[in-house]
Each structure stands twice: as structure tokens, then as C-alpha cells.
Design a protein around this motif. Structure first.
Motif, mmCIF file in Angstrom:
data_model
loop_
_atom_site.group_PDB
_atom_site.id
_atom_site.type_symbol
_atom_site.label_atom_id
_atom_site.label_comp_id
_atom_site.label_asym_id
_atom_site.label_seq_id
_atom_site.Cartn_x
_atom_site.Cartn_y
_atom_site.Cartn_z
ATOM 1 N N THR A 155 0.833 -1.208 0.000
ATOM 2 C CA THR A 155 0.000 0.000 0.000
ATOM 3 C C THR A 155 0.864 1.253 0.000
ATOM 4 N N ARG A 189 2.280 1.825 -3.422
ATOM 5 C CA ARG A 189 1.261 2.322 -4.350
ATOM 6 C C ARG A 189 1.051 3.827 -4.151
ATOM 7 N N ARG A 190 1.079 4.262 -2.904
ATOM 8 C CA ARG A 190 0.921 5.693 -2.641
ATOM 9 C C ARG A 190 2.091 6.489 -3.225
ATOM 10 N N ASN A 238 1.658 6.834 -6.865
ATOM 11 C CA ASN A 238 0.670 7.870 -7.148
ATOM 12 C C ASN A 238 1.291 9.259 -7.042
ATOM 13 N N TYR A 248 -9.538 -2.622 -7.473
ATOM 14 C CA TYR A 248 -9.695 -2.510 -6.024
ATOM 15 C C TYR A 248 -8.448 -2.946 -5.248
ATOM 16 N N HIS A 259 -7.383 -2.391 -0.944
ATOM 17 C CA HIS A 259 -6.448 -1.307 -0.662
ATOM 18 C C HIS A 259 -6.746 -0.050 -1.476
ATOM 19 N N HIS A 260 -7.688 -0.153 -2.392
ATOM 20 C CA HIS A 260 -8.091 1.009 -3.182
ATOM 21 C C HIS A 260 -9.582 0.905 -3.447
#
Length: 268
Positions: free
Chosen positions: A17, A20-21, A24, A164, A182-183
Motif C-alpha cells: 500500500t 502504491r501511494r 501515485n 480494487y 487497498h483502493h
């Protein structure tokens, strides 16, 4: 040992997670500043160039960004020009499209058109169920084809294909599993209309054939949408073969047999 394994898996998911942030952030920086080199991104985000390149490789693989030759104006020095990374059309669509606001406005209109109040909320709930039910039809074949013990993981794979970023793992404490998303592509709309989350949980229960419990949602401000899935009940043993009528007549009367067969079990 099982708890240790579960804790290790949870730590791995938290790391995923976090990465992934960061990806982004990399993509957002390219959106805000235009095509950028790895060195530019590293300086803006306070990361090493090696870390930025690793995230860029992942974003390229996901068709979010693409490498291009840097345009040079005037005299060009020796050597090849540095590569810059720009958002693809797919990557740009993920930002600032106003879809969340459009969806919220549409649901608000549905509620008002149905008369507002309880009738309006019921109309929104009906829409949410219809939307998620249509989505679930794409998952059903994959989930039902999996063995019962693997169906939560099959559902997680189906959810991940829809964006997702879902995983399934053993839950600490009570026997069961946790389905983690997680999304959430509709998180901002779901903040205003929790019926979307409620309808999704109902579909999970239907697909998995058991009651599920929502423990956390991104729309409520939690970091991950977490759903507890209790361990499936064991299949009841096959009933004994029927006895000949003459032999059955001399056995214990039926009411006592029924009482004995249900002793120690909760009534249905």
C-alpha cells in the motif's frame, strides 16, 4: 506460527500500500509539472533516483506513464538526451476527471426524484444494489469455480482486476479470513452515500455463501476496506440409510430420536 505468518503477510500488504501511494505521488508530480526525468522527480519528491526508476518501471508496465526522448532546444551537447516520462491517456484519465462529483450529483438527483426522505434513500439503495449486482455477475463464475477454501482469494483476484487492489488472508482471532481492498474507485462518492458500501458487502455475502462483516472502509476514513469472512461451516454428514419398516417399528419412538439428533446443536 499461523499468527506470525498472518502478521508477516499484513506487514507485506502495508508495504504494498505504501509503494502504491508513492507511485501515485510520482504520477501526480508528472501531471503537475509535465514530462519529467527521473532526476527531476527524485529532487521534487525527496527520493533516490534508483527508487524513482523502480516506481517508473512499474508505472510504465501499468500503462500509466511512457518514456520519451527529451526535446532539446538549441545546441545539443554530447551523449544521448535524457529520457523523460509523460502520462499516457490512461494515466491522465485517472486524475481530475470529475467522475466522483458526477456520480454524487446523479445519486442526489435520484434521491430527490424519489421524493426525498426515506423514499429517496431507498431509491439510492436500490440503485446501489443493481450496480453492484451487475458487477458481481462478472465475478460469479470465477468464485464458484474455486474450491470453497479458496473462494475469498478468487474474489480478491476479481476485485483487483477492477482496480480494487484486493487481497485475502487469514484473520487473527476468530477462525476466518479478511478480504482487504487497498483502493476504492468510488470512495469519495461512498463517503456521501454509504449505500454503495452496504450493497457491496451484501454481494460479497451472496458470492461467498456466508454472512460477512465489514470492519473498516476507505470511505469512512480507514486506510483499507476490510471485510471479515467467517470460516465456512463443515458439511453435515450424510444421514444413515433407511431401515426396514418392521425393524424401525421396535426402535425408540420418533420424537425421542428427533430430540437426540438435535442435542448439542443450536436450532436452525
Amino acid at each position: 506460527m499461523k499468527y506470525v505468518d498472518g502478521a508477516a503477510q499484513g506487514a507485506a500488504e502495508e508495504q504494498t500500500t505504501g509503494e502504491r501511494r508513492t507511485r501515485n505521488r510520482v504520477a501526480r508530480s508528472i501531471l503537475d509539472h509535465g514530462p519529467s526525468t527521473a532526476a527531476d522527480l527524485a529532487e521534487r519528491l525527496g527520493l533516490t533516483q534508483a527508487a524513482v526508476r523502480r516506481h517508473l518501471d512499474a508505472l510504465v508496465a501499468d500503462n500509466v506513464v511512457e518514456p520519451r526522448d527529451q526535446r532539446v532546444y538549441g545546441n545539443r551537447g554530447r551523449g544521448r538526451p535524457a529520457k523523460v516520462f509523460a502520462l499516457t491517456d490512461c494515466g491522465r484519465d485517472a486524475f481530475d476527471q470529475g467522475y466522483d462529483q458526477l456520480a454524487a450529483d446523479a445519486l442526489r438527483w435520484i434521491a430527490q426524484a424519489a421524493g426525498g426522505g426515506e423514499d429517496g434513500q431507498a431509491a439510492v439503495s436500490a440503485f446501489a444494489r443493481a450496480r453492484v449486482a451487475a458487477q458481481a455477475e462478472r465475478y460469479r463464475a470465477l468464485v464458484e469455480a474455486a474450491p470453497p477454501a479458496e473462494r475469498a482469494k478468487a474474489l480478491a483476484l476479481a476485485l483487483s482486476a477492477d482496480g480494487y487492489a484486493a487481497t485475502a488472508r487469514s484473520a487473527p482471532g476468530p477462525a476466518g479470513e479478511q478480504l482487504c481492498q487497498h483502493h476504492c474507485p468510488v470512495a469519495h462518492t461512498a463517503e456521501q452515500f454509504p449505500q454503495l458500501c452496504e450493497a457491496e458487502a451484501e454481494v460479497f455475502s451472496t458470492l461467498l455463501g456466508t454472512h460477512v462483516q465489514r470492519l473498516a472502509t476507505i470511505a469512512h476514513g480507514d486506510g483499507v476496506c476490510t471485510t471479515f469472512i467467517p470460516q465456512a461451516h463443515q458439511t453435515a454428514p450424510d444421514p444413515p440409510p433407511a431401515e426396514p419398516a418392521a425393524q424401525a417399528a421396535v426402535r425408540t419412538p420418533a420424537p425421542d430420536r428427533a430430540s437426540a439428533s438435535t442435542s448439542g446443536r443450536n436450532p436452525a
